[in-house]
Design an enzyme around this catalytic site. Structure first.
Site, mmCIF file in Angstrom:
data_model
loop_
_atom_site.group_PDB
_atom_site.id
_atom_site.type_symbol
_atom_site.label_atom_id
_atom_site.label_comp_id
_atom_site.label_asym_id
_atom_site.label_seq_id
_atom_site.Cartn_x
_atom_site.Cartn_y
_atom_site.Cartn_z
ATOM 1 N N GLU A 184 -23.836 59.327 46.685
ATOM 2 C CA GLU A 184 -24.562 58.081 46.795
ATOM 3 C C GLU A 184 -24.786 57.723 48.256
ATOM 4 O O GLU A 184 -23.929 57.944 49.106
ATOM 5 C CB GLU A 184 -23.812 56.989 46.020
ATOM 6 C CG GLU A 184 -23.902 57.290 44.523
ATOM 7 C CD GLU A 184 -23.077 56.404 43.608
ATOM 8 O OE1 GLU A 184 -22.423 55.478 44.108
ATOM 9 O OE2 GLU A 184 -23.121 56.650 42.400
ATOM 10 N N CYS A 192 -25.462 53.703 54.755
ATOM 11 C CA CYS A 192 -24.086 54.061 54.437
ATOM 12 C C CYS A 192 -24.141 55.424 53.752
ATOM 13 O O CYS A 192 -24.665 55.554 52.649
ATOM 14 C CB CYS A 192 -23.489 52.996 53.513
ATOM 15 S SG CYS A 192 -21.809 53.369 52.998
ATOM 16 N N CYS A 242 -13.797 62.771 46.717
ATOM 17 C CA CYS A 242 -12.963 62.620 47.914
ATOM 18 C C CYS A 242 -11.643 63.333 47.681
ATOM 19 O O CYS A 242 -11.121 63.348 46.566
ATOM 20 C CB CYS A 242 -12.708 61.148 48.216
ATOM 21 S SG CYS A 242 -11.849 60.883 49.788
ATOM 22 N N CYS A 260 -6.669 57.119 47.705
ATOM 23 C CA CYS A 260 -6.496 55.664 47.820
ATOM 24 C C CYS A 260 -6.645 55.043 46.427
ATOM 25 O O CYS A 260 -7.652 55.257 45.756
ATOM 26 C CB CYS A 260 -7.536 55.080 48.768
ATOM 27 S SG CYS A 260 -7.528 55.882 50.385
ATOM 28 N N CYS A 315 -9.790 52.800 45.363
ATOM 29 C CA CYS A 315 -11.153 53.279 45.616
ATOM 30 C C CYS A 315 -11.687 54.082 44.435
ATOM 31 O O CYS A 315 -11.017 54.986 43.927
ATOM 32 C CB CYS A 315 -11.176 54.151 46.867
ATOM 33 S SG CYS A 315 -12.810 54.788 47.257
ATOM 34 N N CYS A 337 -18.480 48.902 49.041
ATOM 35 C CA CYS A 337 -17.375 49.766 49.459
ATOM 36 C C CYS A 337 -16.467 50.097 48.292
ATOM 37 O O CYS A 337 -16.041 49.217 47.556
ATOM 38 C CB CYS A 337 -16.494 49.070 50.492
ATOM 39 S SG CYS A 337 -17.266 48.821 52.060
HETATM 40 N N1 SAH Z 1 -12.922 57.688 53.509
HETATM 41 C C1 SAH Z 1 -13.395 56.824 54.539
HETATM 42 C C2 SAH Z 1 -14.775 56.250 54.305
HETATM 43 C C3 SAH Z 1 -15.128 55.773 52.900
HETATM 44 S S1 SAH Z 1 -14.489 54.266 52.292
HETATM 45 C C4 SAH Z 1 -12.386 55.704 54.770
HETATM 46 O O1 SAH Z 1 -11.435 55.617 54.038
HETATM 47 O O2 SAH Z 1 -12.549 54.958 55.726
HETATM 48 C C5 SAH Z 1 -15.186 52.958 53.187
HETATM 49 C C6 SAH Z 1 -14.297 51.729 53.227
HETATM 50 O O3 SAH Z 1 -14.216 51.091 51.939
HETATM 51 C C7 SAH Z 1 -12.871 52.050 53.596
HETATM 52 O O4 SAH Z 1 -12.410 51.147 54.546
HETATM 53 C C8 SAH Z 1 -12.123 51.875 52.282
HETATM 54 O O5 SAH Z 1 -10.775 51.587 52.492
HETATM 55 C C9 SAH Z 1 -12.869 50.741 51.657
HETATM 56 N N2 SAH Z 1 -12.710 50.601 50.215
HETATM 57 C C10 SAH Z 1 -12.360 51.539 49.320
HETATM 58 N N3 SAH Z 1 -12.337 51.030 48.067
HETATM 59 C C11 SAH Z 1 -12.689 49.732 48.190
HETATM 60 C C12 SAH Z 1 -12.888 48.670 47.249
HETATM 61 N N4 SAH Z 1 -12.741 48.864 45.954
HETATM 62 N N5 SAH Z 1 -13.267 47.466 47.734
HETATM 63 C C13 SAH Z 1 -13.479 47.284 49.048
HETATM 64 N N6 SAH Z 1 -13.325 48.238 49.969
HETATM 65 C C14 SAH Z 1 -12.925 49.457 49.552
#
Ligand code: SAH
Length: 344
Positions: free
Chosen positions: A90, A103, A110, A114, A117, A335
């Site tokens: 995406e 973005c 991935c 986390c 996410c 995000c």
């Molecule tokens: N892998 C990289 C980039 C992708 S995530 C990273 O971790 O930075 C982009 C951002 O979205 C990251 O800061 C991540 O922690 C955040 N993120 C992930 N899941 C989320 C959610 N459900 N709500 C808000 N932010 C989230």
């Protein structure tokens, strides 16, 4: 057949010599591929028909394709992008009054875990090719011109995937995006967001790309961070800080900490103090990002009350803090929500 975009300029030149062509022809082709983002050898109009035919016999160009385009009520556009092998990523266009931000994704799925996410839940995984990353940028640039009458201004590697786990291709894509013989964008308008792999942060600092760095912190308390981002057990916060300090020494570029506030997870004064102590060790600012629920009960809704406490305590302590509002939530483009939902 081989994708012509896997060849470097030097390799293209060498190949053209074997075809009895002058090296400047290679430059013309390179310009079509990386500056004009052309996806058809046939349309390289400054080459002879014979040369185009010869190239088309040997090479293909694998473009990305928009499989599904969704528009949010706030102007955000989410592209479900199909890759040549049918896998999906995406890419999101985020407009504000003065900017358009792309973005972009760096991996299908991935490799990290986390818990909050959506992308981490995807099973299928592979790294994106250089051209697949550059194509997303070119795509959003075209959409920005079409829907917002201006070129793309900013790029964030905050889509699907962990850029540091596809390091080589991400760095090469950034070189292509910023090179005058490529898309010619300013590196200062590119942000690489990482969950924080210390060794890779140092490596990226040494590349001298002049991009910005965002670090997904979410907690400066070791046990809490280990708990919600299990892969960080291998990377203690002190090692991470050492890498961030190295980053700043090498680049002079202030680090952005990305941070969600969750009720019952990181909403106590101890959490706030830990963040203050951590952030003060390196020139940085904190972005409090709105959590986008992904149906994972433990990460209940955000705590606005705790968020306000963070803001006032951080400010009092002299740490710059901003509250980021979420965009594109109604189409799961925000995000952590990128998970091919529409394609399922
Ligand atoms: N892998 C990289 C980039 C992708 S995530 C990273 O971790 O930075 C982009 C951002 O979205 C990251 O800061 C991540 O922690 C955040 N993120 C992930 N899941 C989320 C959610 N459900 N709500 C808000 N932010 C989230």
């Amino acid at each position: 057949m081989k994708d012509i975009r896997t060849l470097s300029l030097e390799e293209l030149k060498a190949h053209f010599l074997t075809l009895g062509e002058k090296p400047f022809r290679a430059k013309q082709v390179y310009d079509w591929l990386w500056s004009k983002n052309l996806h058809s050898i046939e349309d390289m109009t400054n080459l002879s028909k014979e040369l185009r035919q010869a190239l088309a016999k040997e090479f293909i160009i694998n473009p990305i394709e928009v499989d599904l385009l969704q528009k949010s009520s706030d102007g955000t556009i989410k592209n479900g992008v199909k890759l040549h092998d049918g896998l999906l990523v995406e890419s999101v266009l985020i407009p504000t009054l003065t900017r358009t931000t792309a973005c972009v994704s760096s991996q299908v799925g991935c490799s990290l875990n986390c818990e909050f996410c959506a992308t981490a839940k995807l099973k299928r995984m592979r790294n994106l090719e250089v051209a697949e990353i550059v194509d997303q940028v070119a795509l959003i640039d075209r959409q920005s011109r079409l829907y917002h009458q201006r070129p793309l201004t900013n790029i964030v590697f905050m889509g699907m995937g962990e850029p540091m786990m596809n390091y080589k291709n991400v760095v090469e894509a950034i070189r292509k995006i910023t090179a005058p013989q490529g898309l010619g964008m300013s590196p200062r308008r590119i942000t690489v967001s990482t969950s924080g792999i210390p060794k890779m942060i140092k490596m990226l600092a040494d590349e001298e790309l002049r991009v910005k760095l965002a670090l997904s912190l979410h907690s400066a308390v070791e046990e809490t961070r280990n708990d919600i981002m299990p892969f960080t057990q291998k990377f203690p916060l002190t090692d991470l800080m050492e890498a961030l300090q190295y980053w700043y020494e090498k680049t002079g570029s202030v680090i952005t900490f990305e941070y969600c506030v969750w009720k019952g997870i990181n909403d106590t004064d101890k959490d706030i103090k830990a963040l203050i102590r951590y952030a003060r060790q390196v020139p940085s600012k904190v972005n409090l990002i709105q959590y986008n629920p992904i149906g994972e009960g433990k990460f209940d809704h955000r705590s606005i009350e705790a968020e306000q406490r963070y803001v006032s305590e951080l400010t009092k302590a002299g740490v710059t803090v901003m509250v980021r509002r979420s965009r594109g939530g109604d189409i799961d483009a925000a995000c952590g929500q990128l998970a091919n939902k529409a394609a399922e």
